[in-house]
Design a protein around this motif. Structure first.
Motif, PDB file in Angstrom:
ATOM      1  N   ALA A  87      -1.002   0.675   5.947  1.00  0.00           N
ATOM      2  CA  ALA A  87       0.145   0.754   5.039  1.00  0.00           C
ATOM      3  C   ALA A  87       1.400   0.632   5.895  1.00  0.00           C
ATOM      4  CB  ALA A  87       0.148   2.081   4.300  1.00  0.00           C
ATOM      5  N   TRP A 143      -2.687   1.229  -4.464  1.00  0.00           N
ATOM      6  CA  TRP A 143      -1.879   0.036  -4.736  1.00  0.00           C
ATOM      7  C   TRP A 143      -2.065  -0.419  -6.168  1.00  0.00           C
ATOM      8  CZ3 TRP A 143      -6.638  -0.173  -2.518  1.00  0.00           C
ATOM      9  CH2 TRP A 143      -7.540  -1.145  -2.946  1.00  0.00           C
ATOM     10  N   MET A 190       0.861  -1.195   0.000  1.00  0.00           N
ATOM     11  CA  MET A 190       0.000   0.000   0.000  1.00  0.00           C
ATOM     12  C   MET A 190       0.886   1.230   0.000  1.00  0.00           C
ATOM     13  SD  MET A 190      -3.343  -0.102   0.321  1.00  0.00           S
ATOM     14  CE  MET A 190      -4.602  -1.363   0.559  1.00  0.00           C
TER      15      MET A 190
END
Ligand SMILES: Nc1ncnc2c1ncn2[C@@H]1O[C@H](COP(=O)(O)OP(=O)(O)O)[C@@H](O)[C@H]1O
Ligand SMILES: [Mg+2]
Length: 363
Positions: free
Chosen positions: A332, A353, A288
């Motif tokens: 993340a 992403w 992410m």
């Protein structure tokens, strides 16, 4: 190293092996082939059947169904001591009144080897596990790590073709455990022995294994190389047991997209799925990317909007949790840097992403 072709390189094959105690099936009919010289780890939560599987292979338990082949030979009904499988236990199982030398010599005495051969092999085994000069001590004069080294020496001393270890490092503290992991791997390389290793610690399994057999309530959830299980989990259980994961619930919208509840369509790698089926899109936190709300995400990325709700510094990495506008928490993980390189707590953030980093799991 993932040695061998399954038909010629099998050290052990389990064919439909199961175990039932009374009316409870603790191991469902299982197929498993362990290759020669392979380091295979049985990983899974407590009670998933790891020890039961080892005990069936060693002969300590008799299977309720199925066959066990050792190097192609059916050993299902062979007594444990004739199988030539070495065992290392979590509690060391050393004989307290015997010296280190005598503990390690024991399997050779049982095999009636000559005293010259015993002396040579015992000293070599102690040397290999880093216990040169400890032969006259009693187990109580050793630390836990040293006692486990004796346990390993006693196992390798008679050169079994297969060694099984049941949570051998479970009683040791973290630093020592990591050091012993490295040493067991070195021994494996030096000896070329097939090792079946049991742990409930995913990091230990990822670090040590050629392949991991992840168990869930008496069956194999997934069998594969560590990076297969990490990057290509076949189920939510595997995704959650190994590493950290973000799971977004939705419905399959097309071969390469999923409609996430409350978010909309995200792109995923193409595969055949029935349209409208319930699925989860899994994204590892380190895949992410996170940025301020006003920064453009890379072209083609899937995007989520939210507010930074927690930041935790975990050494080399920083974990940033974002509450999306839909109310889900998504994490993340970024390489740690100065505070200026990450969004502030409470600020609006954008997560994105690459579609290629999405793994679609059935819900
Ligand atoms: N002798 C036994 N009788 C009845 N149930 C057993 C016996 N041995 C193990 N079990 C059950 O089998 C399941 C798997 O146990 P085990 O193989 O020891 O799990 P693990 O090693 O993965 O923690 C557990 O639910 C356990 O309670
Ligand atoms: Mg166990």
């Amino acid at each position: 190293m993932n040695a061998g072709n399954a038909s010629t390189g099998e050290a052990i094959a389990l064919r439909g092996i199961s175990k039932t105690f009374g009316s409870v099936t603790v191991l469902k009919a299982t197929e498993l082939a362990v290759n020669k010289s392979e380091f295979l780890t049985l990983l899974g939560p407590s009670g998933s059947g790891k020890t039961t599987l080892l005990n069936l292979i060693s002969g300590a338990l008799t299977p309720s169904s199925g066959e066990i082949l050792l190097g192609g030979r059916n050993i299902t009904r062979m007594p444990p001591r004739d199988r030539g499988i070495g065992m290392v236990f979590q509690n060391y199982a050393l004989m307290p009144h015997m010296t280190v030398f005598e503990n390690v010599a024991y399997p050779l005495r049982v095999r009636r080897e000559s005293s010259g051969s015993i002396r040579r092999k015992v000293l070599d085994a102690l040397d290999r596990v880093g216990l040169k000069g400890f032969d006259d001590r009693k187990p109580r004069q050793l630390s836990g790590g040293q006692q486990q080294r004796v346990g390993i020496a006693r196992c390798i001393v008679y050169s079994p073709a297969i060694i099984m270890m049941d949570e051998p490092l479970g009683a040791l503290d973290k630093n020592l455990r990591e050091q012993m992991q490295t040493e067991i791997k070195r021994l494996h390389r030096e000896l070329g022995t097939t090792i079946i290793y049991v742990t409930h610690d995913q990091e230990e399994a990822l670090n040590m294994s050629d392949r991991i057999c992840l168990m869930k309530t008496g069956e194999i959830a997934q069998l594969g190389a560590p990076d297969d299980l990490y990057f290509r989990p076949n189920s939510r259980f595997v995704a959650e047991f190994i590493g950290e994961s973000n799971l977004l619930k939705g419905k399959s919208a097309a071969a390469n997209s999923v409609a996430i509840d409350g978010v909309g369509v995200v792109h995923v790698p193409s595969s055949e799925r029935s349209l409208g089926s319930d699925v989860m899109v899994m994204v590892r936190p380190e895949k992410m990317q996170i940025s301020g709300a006003d920064v453009d995400a890379p072209a083609g990325h899937n995007v989520l909007h939210g507010v930074v709700e927690a930041i935790s510094f975990v050494g080399g990495m920083t974990r940033i949790s974002v509450k999306t506008v839909q109310g889900a928490s998504v994490t993340a993980k970024i390489i740690s840097g100065p505070a200026s390189t990450r969004p502030e707590l409470g600020s609006a953030a954008k997560l994105s992403w690459s579609p290629a980093e999405s793994v679609v799991l059935s819900a």
